[in-house]
Design a protein around this motif. Sequence first.
Motif, PDB file in Angstrom:
ATOM      1  N   ASN A  74      76.265 -42.092  72.810  1.00 19.33           N
ATOM      2  CA  ASN A  74      77.290 -42.869  72.099  1.00 19.33           C
ATOM      3  C   ASN A  74      77.637 -44.170  72.814  1.00 19.33           C
ATOM      4  N   MET A  77      75.031 -46.755  72.140  1.00 28.82           N
ATOM      5  CA  MET A  77      75.140 -47.288  70.779  1.00 28.82           C
ATOM      6  C   MET A  77      76.284 -48.299  70.682  1.00 28.82           C
ATOM      7  N   LEU A  78      77.378 -48.020  71.392  1.00 28.57           N
ATOM      8  CA  LEU A  78      78.509 -48.952  71.392  1.00 28.57           C
ATOM      9  C   LEU A  78      78.115 -50.279  72.036  1.00 28.57           C
ATOM     10  N   ASP A 140      85.393 -48.868  75.639  1.00 30.06           N
ATOM     11  CA  ASP A 140      84.948 -47.525  76.029  1.00 30.06           C
ATOM     12  C   ASP A 140      84.438 -47.584  77.462  1.00 30.06           C
TER      13      ASP A 140
END
Length: 382
Positions: A74, A77-78, A140
């Motif tokens: 994830n 992908m961010l 993130d």
Amino acid sequence: MPLDGLTIKVLTDELKELLRNGRVLKIYQPDEATVTLQMRLPGCTETLLLSADPVYPRFHTMEENLLNPQTPPNFCMLLRKYLEPGRLLTIEQQGFDRIVQLRFETIDELGRPAELSLVLEIMSRQSNLYLVDSQGMILDALRRVPGRDILPGRKYMPPSDQGKLDPASLSAEQFVDEIRLMPGQTPVWKWLADSFQGFSAAAAKEVLCRAGLDTRTVRSELAEADWQQVQKAFSSLLQEVLGGGNPAYYPDTDDFAAYTLTGRRAQPFPSTNTLVGAVLSLKQSFKQLTEAKGVLRRKVGQHLKRLAKKEAIHNLALQEAEHAGLLRLQGELLTAYFHLIPAGASEVQVPDYSQDGQLVSIPLDPRLSPSANIQRIFKRYH
């Protein structure tokens, strides 16, 4: 030795010049602690590795390609969403601390120019990598840490510098004044490492070596003339770092640094970037090999235990099979001479028709009846 703030300073300056204005082509995350950025530069493509490994955190360019998972994590992908195809503006170090910021120019979801940053904290087990917007808000992190408020939507707050001084902002007089305030029994190298950003134990001891002092020297053993020598050695090391350093590996002690370590046999490197990449990547590979060997050893050990249990079961079955003929004969003899079996007997002697009527002794369980003993023997036979 760890990647200290002085070596990071030289490394940051090198990569700032090498990668400035590089266009991000592709981002990968080969493992849970590592991110790689393929960047297009005039005439070449460079791959920048950013690792928050708890043992060997680092950043440097690399030539080899790492294996990447088929499904990107994830966080990867961010990063692709926000940074591809962004342009690297600069790489900055926070003072002389082990915190590095990569600033990118990119386009937001509405097509407007935006600035985002990747912040790498090189803090051993607390190492981490963050994606931060222009307002300092965390989009993130590689590792979310609720206890330190490292969560999306929270303000990025760098770790405390513990009140350490910026070594480049101190004059010679201020440095000597700081020495005067040092407690008498404090080791000088420890005072240097605890008081100034970027100074590891190795760098602090190097200052004492350049000053001609024993690395075990404490404050009370310093004469006033020694204060000046320590200050000159401190300034000499700092100027070497600010001037581009002298990267080298020291095989006798398995150390590396972007500055000279006095009195040690050195293996020079053309740049701190190649030094860090060569030494720490090799150490990382050795660590991964050791971990893989440990996992394999545990799995083989578990498999051998299972095989040993199966072997014991099969051996028992073989032993019983070897006695199967005798058990069948004993059961048949007891059935034929049932009337000769006294109740509660521990054994009985009966004629064996296979041995010309010779008497044979058959063990019994005195707790069982004659018929139950016969059933027990036939059950073992089958």
